[in-house]
Design a protein around this motif. Structure first.
Motif, PDB file in Angstrom:
ATOM      1  N   GLU A 188     -51.814 -55.342  79.549  1.00 56.92           N
ATOM      2  CA  GLU A 188     -51.508 -53.800  79.776  1.00 56.92           C
ATOM      3  C   GLU A 188     -51.198 -53.647  81.032  1.00 56.92           C
ATOM      4  OE1 GLU A 188     -54.740 -50.128  80.289  1.00 56.92           O
ATOM      5  OE2 GLU A 188     -54.294 -50.673  78.246  1.00 56.92           O
ATOM      6  N   LYS A 218     -47.902 -52.961  73.920  1.00 56.09           N
ATOM      7  CA  LYS A 218     -48.314 -52.352  74.944  1.00 56.09           C
ATOM      8  C   LYS A 218     -47.175 -51.618  76.124  1.00 56.09           C
ATOM      9  CE  LYS A 218     -52.747 -54.511  75.373  1.00 56.09           C
ATOM     10  NZ  LYS A 218     -52.994 -55.089  73.838  1.00 56.09           N
ATOM     11  N   THR A 238     -46.151 -48.611  74.469  1.00 54.72           N
ATOM     12  CA  THR A 238     -47.194 -47.334  74.684  1.00 54.72           C
ATOM     13  C   THR A 238     -46.744 -46.787  75.981  1.00 54.72           C
ATOM     14  OG1 THR A 238     -49.064 -48.538  73.343  1.00 54.72           O
ATOM     15  CG2 THR A 238     -49.479 -46.668  74.948  1.00 54.72           C
ATOM     16  N   TRP A 239     -46.536 -47.574  77.003  1.00 55.71           N
ATOM     17  CA  TRP A 239     -46.075 -46.893  78.247  1.00 55.71           C
ATOM     18  C   TRP A 239     -44.850 -46.080  78.095  1.00 55.71           C
ATOM     19  CZ3 TRP A 239     -50.013 -46.601  81.411  1.00 55.71           C
ATOM     20  CH2 TRP A 239     -50.682 -47.841  81.893  1.00 55.71           C
ATOM     21  N   THR A 274     -56.298 -56.631  78.734  1.00 58.48           N
ATOM     22  CA  THR A 274     -56.323 -56.027  79.987  1.00 58.48           C
ATOM     23  C   THR A 274     -55.093 -56.549  80.897  1.00 58.48           C
ATOM     24  OG1 THR A 274     -58.599 -55.421  80.016  1.00 58.48           O
ATOM     25  CG2 THR A 274     -57.491 -55.452  82.172  1.00 58.48           C
ATOM     26  N   TRP A 293     -47.233 -52.310  82.575  1.00 57.77           N
ATOM     27  CA  TRP A 293     -47.117 -51.372  83.404  1.00 57.77           C
ATOM     28  C   TRP A 293     -46.078 -51.554  84.412  1.00 57.77           C
ATOM     29  CZ3 TRP A 293     -47.729 -46.554  84.667  1.00 57.77           C
ATOM     30  CH2 TRP A 293     -47.597 -46.110  86.135  1.00 57.77           C
TER      31      TRP A 293
END
Length: 243
Positions: A207, A77, A80-81, A204, A211
């Motif tokens: 993620e 994850k 991905t950012w 969630t 971030w």
């Protein structure tokens, strides 16, 4: 919320950089440039993400979770950012089959591969373990101003997100000690705390958590452009707005 905050933060730093450089804030006759967005400073950078453990070295265990599996899910994850921001992301492993269950990915071999890559930064992902009451993510570094400031920026974001009071700590970890680029180890939480274990298994939450690691890394990229005297000063917290 996070996107709006980082835009304000970047605008403040952009303005401050002009002041430090003795440049006018407004150039008559020129269009005002838009404020930078989250991820702008990461474009073209090379980031290595190392999910800890793997193969027959599963790491710590919770009631349900296996550390290596959580590390990999969170690392993907985070990848991905960074990719969305235009960074080039390398991972020491990215799927379970990369490290067969009968084989241990030796840390020395992992580090040798890491140091062959022309990377700007290394982020190790691990889960912590301890008493069932222990909780909260924590960011570690070994040595060097760059690694310290990177760890600090990431941990400040994790403190905001989770409310943890854990601070940055220095740790003599093999990968951090011998990595040839700024390097940190983010212990994303205590897998041995039942409540935190459930959060770490929640996609969630994973993620959201990544971030803030991503935002902390970009804050460090900004600080890397500041003069040393300013690096030693506290950040302008009174100017920041999170809403």
């Amino acid at each position: 919320m996070a996107m709006r905050w980082i835009t304000v933060w970047m605008l403040i730093l952009f303005t401050g950089a002009l002041v430090l450089a003795g440049q006018p804030l407004i150039d008559a006759g020129a269009a005002t440039p838009p404020p930078p967005l989250a991820g702008d400073l990461l474009r073209g950078r090379t980031i290595i993400i190392d999910p800890g453990h793997g193969g027959y070295d599963p790491g710590s265990r919770g009631r349900q979770a296996i550390e290596a599996e959580v590390n990999l899910a969170i690392a993907l994850k985070l990848k991905t950012w960074f990719q969305m921001a235009g960074a080039h992301v390398l991972m020491t492993w990215s799927k379970p089959s990369d490290i067969p269950s009968h084989r241990k990915y030796r840390v020395q071999s992992r580090l040798e591969w890491i140091n062959r890559q022309p990377a700007d930064v290394l982020i190790d992902i691990h889960c912590n373990s301890g008493a069932s009451s222990y909780k909260g993510p924590q960011t570690f570094y070994w040595d060097g101003a760059a690694s310290y400031h990177l760890a600090t920026a990431v941990q400040e974001e994790l403190q905001y997100f989770t409310g943890t009071v854990r601070g940055v700590k220095r740790i003599d970890q093999y990968v951090l000690r011998y990595a040839k680029m700024p390097a940190i180890n983010v212990e994303v939480g205590f897998i041995t705390n039942p409540r935190e274990e459930q959060r770490l298994l929640n996609p969630t939450y994973q993620e959201d958590l990544t971030w803030y690691i991503f935002i902390g890394t970009e804050r460090w990229m900004v600080r890397g452009r500041w003069p040393e005297s300013l690096l030693k000063s506290p950040p302008p917290v009174d100017l920041l707005r999170r809403d």
